[in-house]
Structure formats: structure tokens, C-alpha cells
Write an enzyme that holds these catalytic residues in place. Sequence first.
Site, PDB file in Angstrom:
ATOM      1  N   GLU A 102       0.842  -1.208   0.000  1.00  0.00           N
ATOM      2  CA  GLU A 102       0.000   0.000   0.000  1.00  0.00           C
ATOM      3  C   GLU A 102       0.877   1.259   0.000  1.00  0.00           C
ATOM      4  O   GLU A 102       0.579   2.234  -0.702  1.00  0.00           O
ATOM      5  CB  GLU A 102      -0.954  -0.038   1.198  1.00  0.00           C
ATOM      6  CG  GLU A 102      -2.001  -1.151   1.015  1.00  0.00           C
ATOM      7  CD  GLU A 102      -2.914  -1.353   2.207  1.00  0.00           C
ATOM      8  OE1 GLU A 102      -2.389  -1.610   3.307  1.00  0.00           O
ATOM      9  OE2 GLU A 102      -4.138  -1.252   2.040  1.00  0.00           O
ATOM     10  N   GLU A 122      -3.902  -9.190   3.889  1.00  0.00           N
ATOM     11  CA  GLU A 122      -4.714  -8.785   5.045  1.00  0.00           C
ATOM     12  C   GLU A 122      -5.903  -9.698   5.329  1.00  0.00           C
ATOM     13  O   GLU A 122      -6.180 -10.041   6.473  1.00  0.00           O
ATOM     14  CB  GLU A 122      -5.228  -7.345   4.852  1.00  0.00           C
ATOM     15  CG  GLU A 122      -4.172  -6.274   5.114  1.00  0.00           C
ATOM     16  CD  GLU A 122      -3.406  -5.893   3.864  1.00  0.00           C
ATOM     17  OE1 GLU A 122      -3.317  -6.724   2.930  1.00  0.00           O
ATOM     18  OE2 GLU A 122      -2.878  -4.772   3.818  1.00  0.00           O
TER      19      GLU A 122
HETATM   20  C1  LIG Z   1      -9.508   0.420   9.778  1.00  0.00           C
HETATM   21  C2  LIG Z   1      -8.519  -0.628  10.231  1.00  0.00           C
HETATM   22  C3  LIG Z   1      -7.557  -0.904   9.159  1.00  0.00           C
HETATM   23  C4  LIG Z   1      -6.490  -1.821   9.601  1.00  0.00           C
HETATM   24  C5  LIG Z   1      -5.570  -1.986   8.486  1.00  0.00           C
HETATM   25  C6  LIG Z   1      -4.434  -2.833   8.890  1.00  0.00           C
HETATM   26  C7  LIG Z   1      -3.636  -3.109   7.741  1.00  0.00           C
HETATM   27  C8  LIG Z   1      -2.640  -3.945   7.865  1.00  0.00           C
HETATM   28  C9  LIG Z   1      -1.876  -4.205   6.706  1.00  0.00           C
HETATM   29  C10 LIG Z   1      -0.705  -5.134   6.943  1.00  0.00           C
HETATM   30  O1  LIG Z   1       0.321  -4.747   6.516  1.00  0.00           O
HETATM   31  S1  LIG Z   1      -0.881  -6.577   7.816  1.00  0.00           S
HETATM   32  C11 LIG Z   1       0.712  -7.326   7.679  1.00  0.00           C
HETATM   33  C12 LIG Z   1       0.892  -7.895   6.339  1.00  0.00           C
HETATM   34  N1  LIG Z   1       2.201  -8.509   6.233  1.00  0.00           N
HETATM   35  C13 LIG Z   1       2.435  -9.794   6.399  1.00  0.00           C
HETATM   36  O2  LIG Z   1       1.535 -10.584   6.639  1.00  0.00           O
HETATM   37  C14 LIG Z   1       3.872 -10.220   6.251  1.00  0.00           C
HETATM   38  C15 LIG Z   1       4.216 -11.295   7.228  1.00  0.00           C
HETATM   39  N2  LIG Z   1       5.634 -11.619   7.138  1.00  0.00           N
HETATM   40  C16 LIG Z   1       6.143 -12.521   6.284  1.00  0.00           C
HETATM   41  O3  LIG Z   1       5.479 -13.073   5.438  1.00  0.00           O
HETATM   42  C17 LIG Z   1       7.614 -12.839   6.433  1.00  0.00           C
HETATM   43  O4  LIG Z   1       8.033 -12.391   7.690  1.00  0.00           O
HETATM   44  C18 LIG Z   1       8.533 -12.212   5.352  1.00  0.00           C
HETATM   45  C19 LIG Z   1       8.366 -10.711   5.242  1.00  0.00           C
HETATM   46  C20 LIG Z   1       8.252 -12.861   3.998  1.00  0.00           C
HETATM   47  C21 LIG Z   1      10.012 -12.469   5.722  1.00  0.00           C
HETATM   48  O5  LIG Z   1      10.197 -13.843   5.925  1.00  0.00           O
HETATM   49  P1  LIG Z   1      11.526 -14.359   6.646  1.00  0.00           P
HETATM   50  O6  LIG Z   1      11.440 -15.856   6.667  1.00  0.00           O
HETATM   51  O7  LIG Z   1      12.715 -13.737   6.037  1.00  0.00           O
HETATM   52  O8  LIG Z   1      11.456 -13.782   8.118  1.00  0.00           O
HETATM   53  P2  LIG Z   1      10.485 -14.165   9.316  1.00  0.00           P
HETATM   54  O9  LIG Z   1      11.217 -15.073  10.234  1.00  0.00           O
HETATM   55  O10 LIG Z   1       9.166 -14.605   8.833  1.00  0.00           O
HETATM   56  O11 LIG Z   1      10.264 -12.736  10.007  1.00  0.00           O
HETATM   57  C22 LIG Z   1      11.317 -12.094  10.684  1.00  0.00           C
HETATM   58  C23 LIG Z   1      10.737 -11.409  11.908  1.00  0.00           C
HETATM   59  O12 LIG Z   1       9.893 -10.353  11.473  1.00  0.00           O
HETATM   60  C24 LIG Z   1       8.597 -10.492  12.092  1.00  0.00           C
HETATM   61  N3  LIG Z   1       7.587  -9.961  11.185  1.00  0.00           N
HETATM   62  C25 LIG Z   1       7.412 -10.225   9.891  1.00  0.00           C
HETATM   63  N4  LIG Z   1       6.388  -9.534   9.390  1.00  0.00           N
HETATM   64  C26 LIG Z   1       5.870  -8.826  10.410  1.00  0.00           C
HETATM   65  C27 LIG Z   1       4.781  -7.899  10.521  1.00  0.00           C
HETATM   66  N5  LIG Z   1       4.018  -7.529   9.490  1.00  0.00           N
HETATM   67  N6  LIG Z   1       4.568  -7.341  11.725  1.00  0.00           N
HETATM   68  C28 LIG Z   1       5.322  -7.654  12.794  1.00  0.00           C
HETATM   69  N7  LIG Z   1       6.372  -8.518  12.745  1.00  0.00           N
HETATM   70  C29 LIG Z   1       6.632  -9.085  11.571  1.00  0.00           C
HETATM   71  C30 LIG Z   1       8.465 -11.999  12.297  1.00  0.00           C
HETATM   72  O13 LIG Z   1       7.494 -12.236  13.251  1.00  0.00           O
HETATM   73  C31 LIG Z   1       9.858 -12.352  12.737  1.00  0.00           C
HETATM   74  O14 LIG Z   1       9.997 -11.937  14.100  1.00  0.00           O
HETATM   75  P3  LIG Z   1      10.808 -12.824  15.146  1.00  0.00           P
HETATM   76  O15 LIG Z   1      10.715 -12.071  16.414  1.00  0.00           O
HETATM   77  O16 LIG Z   1      12.196 -12.903  14.566  1.00  0.00           O
HETATM   78  O17 LIG Z   1      10.140 -14.145  15.172  1.00  0.00           O
END
Ligand SMILES: CCCCCC/C=C/CC(=O)SCCNC(=O)CCNC(=O)[C@H](O)C(C)(C)COP(=O)(O)OP(=O)(O)OC[C@H]1O[C@@H](n2cnc3c(N)ncnc32)[C@H](O)[C@@H]1OP(=O)(O)O
Length: 265
Positions: A102, A122
Amino acid sequence: MMDYSIRDQVAVIKLDNPPVNVLGSAALTSIYDGIGKADRDPSIKAVVICGKNGIFCAGVDIKELDNGLHAPWIKHIGDFIDNMKKPVVAAIEGFALGGGLELALFCHYRIALKTVRVSLPELQLGLMPGAGGTIRLPRAAGLNNAFDIITTGNRIPAEKAAMMGIIDQIVTGDIIEEGIKFVKSKCNIDTSLVCLRMKTVKYSGDLDDISEAFMTKVKSKFKGAIAPIVSILEFVIIILDLYYVHLQSLSKNSPTYTRAKGTCK
Ligand SMILES: CCCCCC/C=C/CC(=O)SCCNC(=O)CCNC(=O)[C@H](O)C(C)(C)COP(=O)(O)OP(=O)(O)OC[C@H]1O[C@@H](n2cnc3c(N)ncnc32)[C@H](O)[C@@H]1OP(=O)(O)O
């Protein structure tokens, strides 16, 4: 949370929130401040937004959603860029997911490495693409592609995204250098002509038929989903995108008009 540098009259805003550059309150504030700074500086002609750590952005920080994100809400960044006269390009490597995509769609242009994947996951998380994804994606990719991307959450490879109109150019090499080169070539173009928010949604056929077909698909795909999610789907995906641009052109008796009126109070 963000590095701000100037290269050859181009402001480079580099997201820096390891490991995957998620957008929490602090990151959003720093991006908003960086864009404002670039806009106010008369020596800056254009802006590149990119990410550190080999990734553009993994979206909104899911951990912060429980507490509520604080201002500036991500949409404020979009509103600001929509009104900028200086071109802004998202230079994408790795992933642009959720709020990350976005954010890229707020920009006037998007370039990406071939290895990039983009998605709006989402709905699979029980959220809506509430930061403009439902408004801008159909304007970039057309209604059917946007509907598929939003309802499946599939990760779309860069080349396919380029064919759909989400990515303007696939590049090789250093994404920041490419971003600077690209955006400098756009300085003489009126940004309002490339601002997605101002474009109309591309679709063919009858809007009510399309709307009903989408609704049927959504109901069958999310069978058993709790009512609020279905209502959000109905509101956002099918109606809101169309509401602003097309409501006036719809018959006052049509089902889409009635539903839009009912949900957009
Ligand atoms: C009116 C109300 C409106 C509300 C609107 C709300 C809108 C929200 C929009 C969004 O953006 S929701 C989030 C969408 N994103 C995702 O779902 C991405 C999720 N992440 C992944 O798929 C993977 O992490 C990756 C980016 C492909 C990277 O993969 P990789 O294997 O390299 O690393 P990981 O081990 O998975 O991740 C590392 C570390 O980062 C944390 N993390 C990843 N994404 C998020 C996130 N979106 N928010 C918070 N934390 C995130 C993950 O948990 C790992 O953390 P750790 O502590 O090392 O375990």
C-alpha cells in the site's frame, strides 16, 4: 526507523526497521516526516522510497495493531504524496506486503527487481487492506486482478505484477541507483497524471453484475467466516473502490448503489 539522504537532488528515504522494515508508529512518523522534509526542500527534485535489509517492507507491524497505531496513520502518507508535485518512486526489492504494498501504491511510480513478490495478505489475517489498497490496487491492476490479489493474498512475482500494471519497470542492479535514475527521468511529468488515487477503475461489463459475481465468489471462498469480515469485504472490496468514482453514474435503483449508500454513511 528511516535513513534520509540526498543524492543528486533526489531525497532517498530508506526504511530501516530490521529485520523486515515493518510499519509501526515510529516508522510511519519518520516516513511522514521524511516526505515532508523532501517536499519543503527546494533543492530536492524527486524522492525515492526504498528499504534496507534487502526488503522493501513487510507491512504494518502486526504486534502494534493490538494497541492501535498512532498518528500519522499510514493513509496520511498517501494523502500527502497524492498532492506532491515532485515525483516519488518506490524502489522495491524483496517483498512489498500488506501495508508495504500500500505504501508503494501511494508512490507515483514503482520499480522492482525481478525477484520481488508483492501481496495484500490482510484478509487472511482477518484484516482489511485499510490503507488504500482497495482503492489504489484496482486503479493500477484493474478490477479483476485486484479482486484476485485481495481475496487470495497470493504473492505476485514482479514480472506478473508489471504485466498487471502494478510495477512500472523491472530493473537489475542496485535498486537505489535505479530508483534515482528512474525518478529523475520523471521530473517533468505532471504527478497528477500518474497518481493512482485520481485514476478511474478499469473494468468492462455491467458494474452490478461484476459486483454480484464478486460477492458470490467471496461468500463461497470465506464460507463460515464471521459476519464482520464478510461485511468488511462487501464494503471495502466491492463497493468502496467503486463508490467514489462510479456512484454518480449508477442508477439510483441498482443493487450496487443501494448497498453503497447503506455502507458508506
Ligand atoms: C480500519 C482498520 C484498518 C487496519 C488496516 C491494517 C492493515 C494492515 C496491513 C498489513 O500490513 S498486515 C501485515 C501484512 N504482512 C504480512 O503478513 C507479512 C508477514 N511476514 C512474512 O510473510 C515474512 O516475515 C517475510 C516478510 C516474507 C520475511 O520472511 P523471513 O522468513 O525472512 O522472516 P520471518 O522469520 O518470517 O520474520 C522475521 C521477523 O519479522 C517479524 N515480522 C514479519 N512480518 C511482520 C509484521 N508484518 N509485523 C510484525 N512482525 C513481523 C516476524 O514475526 C519475525 O519476528 P521474530 O521475532 O524474529 O520471530
